[in-house]
Design a protein around this motif. Structure first.
Motif, PDB file in Angstrom:
ATOM      1  N   CYS A  70     -11.563  50.978  10.784  1.00  0.00           N
ATOM      2  CA  CYS A  70     -10.816  52.012  10.021  1.00  0.00           C
ATOM      3  C   CYS A  70     -11.710  53.126  10.978  1.00  0.00           C
ATOM      4  O   CYS A  70     -13.172  53.117  10.258  1.00  0.00           O
ATOM      5  CB  CYS A  70     -10.659  51.153   8.762  1.00  0.00           C
ATOM      6  SG  CYS A  70      -9.725  53.209   8.275  1.00  0.00           S
ATOM      7  N   ASP A  72     -12.659  55.644   8.258  1.00  0.00           N
ATOM      8  CA  ASP A  72     -13.256  55.500   7.474  1.00  0.00           C
ATOM      9  C   ASP A  72     -14.143  54.223   6.935  1.00  0.00           C
ATOM     10  O   ASP A  72     -13.953  53.058   6.548  1.00  0.00           O
ATOM     11  CB  ASP A  72     -12.360  55.231   5.720  1.00  0.00           C
ATOM     12  CG  ASP A  72     -13.598  55.818   4.591  1.00  0.00           C
ATOM     13  OD1 ASP A  72     -14.726  55.597   4.850  1.00  0.00           O
ATOM     14  OD2 ASP A  72     -13.169  55.634   3.441  1.00  0.00           O
ATOM     15  N   GLY A 152     -12.863  54.389   0.701  1.00  0.00           N
ATOM     16  CA  GLY A 152     -12.865  55.595   0.025  1.00  0.00           C
ATOM     17  C   GLY A 152     -10.842  55.801  -0.767  1.00  0.00           C
ATOM     18  O   GLY A 152     -10.465  55.988  -2.023  1.00  0.00           O
ATOM     19  N   GLY A 153     -10.185  55.701  -0.161  1.00  0.00           N
ATOM     20  CA  GLY A 153      -8.629  55.441  -0.753  1.00  0.00           C
ATOM     21  C   GLY A 153      -8.822  54.147  -1.759  1.00  0.00           C
ATOM     22  O   GLY A 153      -7.878  54.772  -2.332  1.00  0.00           O
ATOM     23  N   SER A 154      -8.729  53.022  -1.059  1.00  0.00           N
ATOM     24  CA  SER A 154      -8.866  51.959  -1.942  1.00  0.00           C
ATOM     25  C   SER A 154      -9.707  52.134  -3.697  1.00  0.00           C
ATOM     26  O   SER A 154      -8.981  52.046  -5.141  1.00  0.00           O
ATOM     27  CB  SER A 154      -9.012  50.742  -1.332  1.00  0.00           C
ATOM     28  OG  SER A 154      -9.974  50.822  -1.112  1.00  0.00           O
ATOM     29  N   CYS A 188      -4.598  51.053   0.528  1.00  0.00           N
ATOM     30  CA  CYS A 188      -4.305  50.325   2.707  1.00  0.00           C
ATOM     31  C   CYS A 188      -4.110  49.233   1.980  1.00  0.00           C
ATOM     32  O   CYS A 188      -4.561  47.963   2.389  1.00  0.00           O
ATOM     33  CB  CYS A 188      -4.570  50.143   3.412  1.00  0.00           C
ATOM     34  SG  CYS A 188      -4.147  52.627   3.796  1.00  0.00           S
ATOM     35  N   TRP A 276      -7.287  45.908   3.566  1.00  0.00           N
ATOM     36  CA  TRP A 276      -7.914  45.170   4.340  1.00  0.00           C
ATOM     37  C   TRP A 276      -8.416  45.033   4.785  1.00  0.00           C
ATOM     38  O   TRP A 276      -9.249  43.833   5.312  1.00  0.00           O
ATOM     39  CB  TRP A 276      -5.827  45.667   4.512  1.00  0.00           C
ATOM     40  CG  TRP A 276      -6.142  46.336   5.720  1.00  0.00           C
ATOM     41  CD1 TRP A 276      -5.461  47.371   5.669  1.00  0.00           C
ATOM     42  CD2 TRP A 276      -6.720  46.393   6.857  1.00  0.00           C
ATOM     43  NE1 TRP A 276      -5.241  48.118   6.349  1.00  0.00           N
ATOM     44  CE2 TRP A 276      -6.347  48.173   7.485  1.00  0.00           C
ATOM     45  CE3 TRP A 276      -7.379  46.063   7.573  1.00  0.00           C
ATOM     46  CZ2 TRP A 276      -6.669  48.818   8.735  1.00  0.00           C
ATOM     47  CZ3 TRP A 276      -8.166  46.134   9.134  1.00  0.00           C
ATOM     48  CH2 TRP A 276      -7.538  47.925   9.262  1.00  0.00           C
ATOM     49  N   ALA A 277      -9.238  46.245   5.202  1.00  0.00           N
ATOM     50  CA  ALA A 277     -10.366  46.150   5.656  1.00  0.00           C
ATOM     51  C   ALA A 277     -12.068  45.540   4.686  1.00  0.00           C
ATOM     52  O   ALA A 277     -12.621  46.781   4.407  1.00  0.00           O
ATOM     53  CB  ALA A 277     -10.838  47.934   6.115  1.00  0.00           C
ATOM     54  N   ARG A 279     -14.603  44.301   4.052  1.00  0.00           N
ATOM     55  CA  ARG A 279     -15.782  44.284   5.062  1.00  0.00           C
ATOM     56  C   ARG A 279     -16.973  44.338   4.156  1.00  0.00           C
ATOM     57  O   ARG A 279     -17.584  44.804   3.232  1.00  0.00           O
ATOM     58  CB  ARG A 279     -16.412  46.223   6.246  1.00  0.00           C
ATOM     59  CG  ARG A 279     -15.219  46.420   6.810  1.00  0.00           C
ATOM     60  CD  ARG A 279     -14.500  47.936   6.864  1.00  0.00           C
ATOM     61  NE  ARG A 279     -14.420  48.600   5.761  1.00  0.00           N
ATOM     62  CZ  ARG A 279     -13.897  49.944   6.306  1.00  0.00           C
ATOM     63  NH1 ARG A 279     -14.238  50.453   7.076  1.00  0.00           N
ATOM     64  NH2 ARG A 279     -14.068  50.365   5.197  1.00  0.00           N
TER      65      ARG A 279
HETATM   66  S1  SF4 Z   1      -8.377  50.596   5.526  1.00  0.00           S
HETATM   67 FE1  SF4 Z   1      -9.845  51.281   3.468  1.00  0.00          FE
HETATM   68  S2  SF4 Z   1     -11.082  52.050   4.158  1.00  0.00           S
HETATM   69 FE2  SF4 Z   1      -9.327  52.785   6.023  1.00  0.00          FE
HETATM   70  S3  SF4 Z   1      -8.219  54.252   5.448  1.00  0.00           S
HETATM   71 FE3  SF4 Z   1      -7.241  52.833   4.434  1.00  0.00          FE
HETATM   72  S4  SF4 Z   1      -8.229  52.200   2.566  1.00  0.00           S
HETATM   73 FE4  SF4 Z   1      -9.622  53.607   3.401  1.00  0.00          FE
END
Ligand code: SF4
Length: 299
Positions: A70, A72, A152-154, A188, A276-277, A279
């Motif tokens: 990803c 990010d 950051g999104g999650s 996500c 889902w990422a 990591r």
């Molecule tokens: S998959 Fe995770 S790291 Fe990638 S943009 Fe979405 S929330 Fe952010």
């Protein structure tokens, strides 16, 4: 140095940690990939299924080309278990920092460390409390390092609620489901929910985040907790939010709960949402210099 002690050198820690960051951001651990594959097989909604297929294709391509899964690449957090007989501890923090700078350049990572006052980006993922290091002293003479690059999104939809104790577990269930519904597509999905209960506010948040390090294919040994995890997973997956929020039954891949005793007047509940990422990468360094990668296969 005592006969059975182990001197850890900064260079070894730096090299292993740089490798861990590269592994974490380019390849999900086996258990997480398996959970996504299983979700793909079981998803019946055609749009949801196609989103999962895209995620799986993306993972395969990232692994093949050794590029981040990803854009990010997350905020870098380390969990370090230090053997009590280990020497050279003063070299570890600097080595983790150097590895972060090196990986930012070489992998590469997106520079994700911004000063909240000046809004300036350090450009190398370091700065005040960045990378952030959690320390744990354990018996023995090994060093275990885990990196959690957190998107950051999650993170933005994560919550801490100080419930009234009389709201109890029923109150917790409501908060968890409200959080999933309110978050919708933003984190996500399919997500992993790390839930921390009890302690104080800081303890609940720490427990919740650390839960994200647990393998998805291991169920909680505490049966009452495992039952609650299963129930929350089932309810969350009835919301219909689905992969990337486009519909389907796979909204949450797993729920992981950890708890501490609580103050009689407080019932803290923290929910750290992982995308889902999901990591993470871990390795153990032994006294004889052997390095064992715990989360990934390394040739
Ligand atoms: S998959 Fe995770 S790291 Fe990638 S943009 Fe979405 S929330 Fe952010």
């Amino acid at each position: 140095m005592g006969a059975d002690n182990f001197l850890v050198t900064g260079q070894v820690v730096e090299d292993v940690t740089t490798k861990l960051i590269q592994l974490a951001v380019t390849e999900l651990p086996q258990d997480t990939k398996e959970a996504l594959r299983r979700a793909y097989q079981q998803e019946q909604d055609s749009v949801g299924k196609s989103q999962l297929k895209t995620i799986l294709d993306n993972l395969e391509l990232a692994e093949k080309t050794c590029t981040p899964i990803c854009q990010d690449t997350g905020f870098i957090i380390y969990y370090v278990k230090v053997g009590s007989k280990l020497e050279g501890l003063d070299q570890i923090e600097g080595a983790l920092r150097n590895a972060t700078i090196k990986a930012t350049k070489e992998v590469p990572l997106r520079p994700n460390a911004v000063d909240p006052f000046s809004q300036s980006n350090s450009g190398n993922n370091t700065g005040m409390h960045s990378p952030y290091v959690h320390w744990e002293i354990v018996p023995g003479n090994t060093l275990e390092i885990t990196v959690l690059p957190k998107g950051g999104g999650s993170e933005n939809v994560s919550v801490l609620e100080m419930l009234n104790p009389n709201q109890g577990i029923a109150g917790l269930k409501k908060i968890v489901i409200d959080t999933v519904i309110k978050a919708g597509a933003k984190p996500c999905p399919p997500t992993i929910l790390g839930i921390g209960i009890g302690g104080g506010a800081d303890i609940a948040v720490n427990l919740a985040k650390e839960s994200l390090l647990l393998p998805l294919n291991q169920s909680n040994p505490d049966l009452k907790v495992a039952k609650l995890e299963k129930e929350l997973l089932e309810i969350a997956n009835q919301t219909g939010i689905g992969p990337m929020g486009l519909g389907g039954k796979t909204t949450v891949l797993a729920v992981k709960i950890a708890y501490a005793q609580r103050h009689p007047a407080s019932f803290p509940v923290a929910i750290i949402v992982q995308c889902w990422a999901a990591r993470r990468a871990s390795a153990k360094i032994y006294p004889n210099g052997k390095v064992e990668y715990l989360s990934h296969k390394v040739n």
